[in-house]
Design an enzyme around this catalytic site. Structure first.
Site, PDB file in Angstrom:
ATOM      1  N   ASN A   4       0.841  -1.198   0.000  1.00 41.50           N
ATOM      2  CA  ASN A   4       0.000   0.000   0.000  1.00 41.50           C
ATOM      3  C   ASN A   4       0.875   1.246   0.000  1.00 41.50           C
ATOM      4  O   ASN A   4       1.962   1.278   0.591  1.00 41.50           O
ATOM      5  CB  ASN A   4      -1.032  -0.004   1.136  1.00 41.50           C
ATOM      6  CG  ASN A   4      -0.454  -0.190   2.518  1.00 41.50           C
ATOM      7  OD1 ASN A   4       0.591  -0.777   2.694  1.00 41.50           O
ATOM      8  ND2 ASN A   4      -1.154   0.328   3.515  1.00 41.50           N
ATOM      9  N   ILE A   5       0.380   2.245  -0.713  1.00 39.59           N
ATOM     10  CA  ILE A   5       1.115   3.510  -0.878  1.00 39.59           C
ATOM     11  C   ILE A   5       0.139   4.631  -0.571  1.00 39.59           C
ATOM     12  O   ILE A   5      -0.779   4.897  -1.356  1.00 39.59           O
ATOM     13  CB  ILE A   5       1.664   3.649  -2.316  1.00 39.59           C
ATOM     14  CG1 ILE A   5       2.543   2.450  -2.688  1.00 39.59           C
ATOM     15  CG2 ILE A   5       2.446   4.956  -2.463  1.00 39.59           C
ATOM     16  CD1 ILE A   5       2.922   2.369  -4.163  1.00 39.59           C
ATOM     17  N   GLU A   6       0.325   5.255   0.597  1.00 41.00           N
ATOM     18  CA  GLU A   6      -0.631   6.284   1.026  1.00 41.00           C
ATOM     19  C   GLU A   6      -0.194   7.665   0.571  1.00 41.00           C
ATOM     20  O   GLU A   6       0.895   7.860   0.018  1.00 41.00           O
ATOM     21  CB  GLU A   6      -0.799   6.206   2.550  1.00 41.00           C
ATOM     22  CG  GLU A   6      -1.387   4.859   2.963  1.00 41.00           C
ATOM     23  CD  GLU A   6      -1.673   4.740   4.444  1.00 41.00           C
ATOM     24  OE1 GLU A   6      -1.208   5.590   5.233  1.00 41.00           O
ATOM     25  OE2 GLU A   6      -2.379   3.775   4.811  1.00 41.00           O
ATOM     26  N   CYS A  58      -4.072   0.683  -2.582  1.00 41.32           N
ATOM     27  CA  CYS A  58      -3.928  -0.575  -1.830  1.00 41.32           C
ATOM     28  C   CYS A  58      -2.825  -1.443  -2.431  1.00 41.32           C
ATOM     29  O   CYS A  58      -2.500  -1.325  -3.625  1.00 41.32           O
ATOM     30  CB  CYS A  58      -5.228  -1.362  -1.870  1.00 41.32           C
ATOM     31  SG  CYS A  58      -6.571  -0.643  -0.926  1.00 41.32           S
ATOM     32  N   CYS A  81     -10.230  -4.889  -0.121  1.00 44.68           N
ATOM     33  CA  CYS A  81     -11.347  -3.938  -0.061  1.00 44.68           C
ATOM     34  C   CYS A  81     -12.231  -4.094  -1.311  1.00 44.68           C
ATOM     35  O   CYS A  81     -11.865  -4.762  -2.285  1.00 44.68           O
ATOM     36  CB  CYS A  81     -10.826  -2.502   0.058  1.00 44.68           C
ATOM     37  SG  CYS A  81     -10.269  -1.787  -1.499  1.00 44.68           S
ATOM     38  N   GLU A 100      -2.959  -4.565  -3.223  1.00 42.27           N
ATOM     39  CA  GLU A 100      -3.448  -5.439  -4.291  1.00 42.27           C
ATOM     40  C   GLU A 100      -3.437  -4.725  -5.636  1.00 42.27           C
ATOM     41  O   GLU A 100      -3.033  -5.278  -6.657  1.00 42.27           O
ATOM     42  CB  GLU A 100      -4.890  -5.892  -3.994  1.00 42.27           C
ATOM     43  CG  GLU A 100      -5.042  -6.704  -2.725  1.00 42.27           C
ATOM     44  CD  GLU A 100      -5.302  -5.857  -1.485  1.00 42.27           C
ATOM     45  OE1 GLU A 100      -4.706  -4.763  -1.359  1.00 42.27           O
ATOM     46  OE2 GLU A 100      -6.089  -6.296  -0.641  1.00 42.27           O
ATOM     47  N   CYS A 123     -10.650  -3.048  -4.669  1.00 40.24           N
ATOM     48  CA  CYS A 123      -9.682  -4.028  -5.187  1.00 40.24           C
ATOM     49  C   CYS A 123     -10.386  -5.251  -5.753  1.00 40.24           C
ATOM     50  O   CYS A 123      -9.961  -5.803  -6.771  1.00 40.24           O
ATOM     51  CB  CYS A 123      -8.693  -4.422  -4.095  1.00 40.24           C
ATOM     52  SG  CYS A 123      -7.524  -3.097  -3.716  1.00 40.24           S
TER      53      CYS A 123
END
Ligand code: THU
Length: 136
Positions: free
Chosen positions: A43-45, A54, A92, A56, A95
């Site tokens: 995940n890359i916020e 996310c 989620c 995935e 995804c």
């Protein structure tokens, strides 16, 4: 070690690269393409939270951008920073929908781990009554 456990292990490795300074929830994914190649994602916020991605989708978008468009299975692990993954980390809704675009819901497997027990789900069961490419 069987293929599924190898994928879980690779997802744990991918999780180490997670960029999650806001949620501090680190997720890793390992996606097996029909070619046999494995694509890793984390995940890359973002400071603008809605721009976050996310694990995935990171793995899937990496794969598609490299020419792989059909997939066999994905392993996903997640836990708070400083903790080892223990509870299920289900994908989620967004995804699941993105998976439907590139994966056969009847056969595509989603591998999750719970207290070191591997659990396998089919996309069709995690996204019932879906709207996907076959509806158009
Ligand atoms: N997250 C994922 O990367 N995959 C999941 O399956 C669940 C949630 C991320 C999104 C966000 O960066 C953090 O976990 C907390 O929701």
């Amino acid at each position: 070690m069987n293929e599924d456990l190898v994928l879980i292990k690779e997802a744990k490795k991918a999780r180490e690269a997670a960029y999650a300074p806001y949620s501090n929830f680190l997720v890793g994914a390992a996606m097996l393409g029909e070619s046999g190649k494995v694509y890793l994602g984390c995940n890359i916020e973002n400071a603008s939270y809605g721009a976050s991605n996310c694990a995935e989708r990171t793995a899937l978008f990496k794969a598609v951008s490299e020419g792989e468009k059909r997939f066999v299975k994905i392993a996903i692990v997640g836990a708070k920073r400083g903790e080892a993954p223990k509870d299920l980390c289900p994908p989620c809704g967004i995804c699941r929908q993105v998976m439907l675009e590139f994966c056969d819901p009847e056969t595509f497997q989603i591998l999750l781990e719970e207290n070191q027990t591997l659990r396998t789900y089919l996309l069709k069961d995690l996204l019932p009554y879906s709207f996907g490419p076959t509806n158009l």
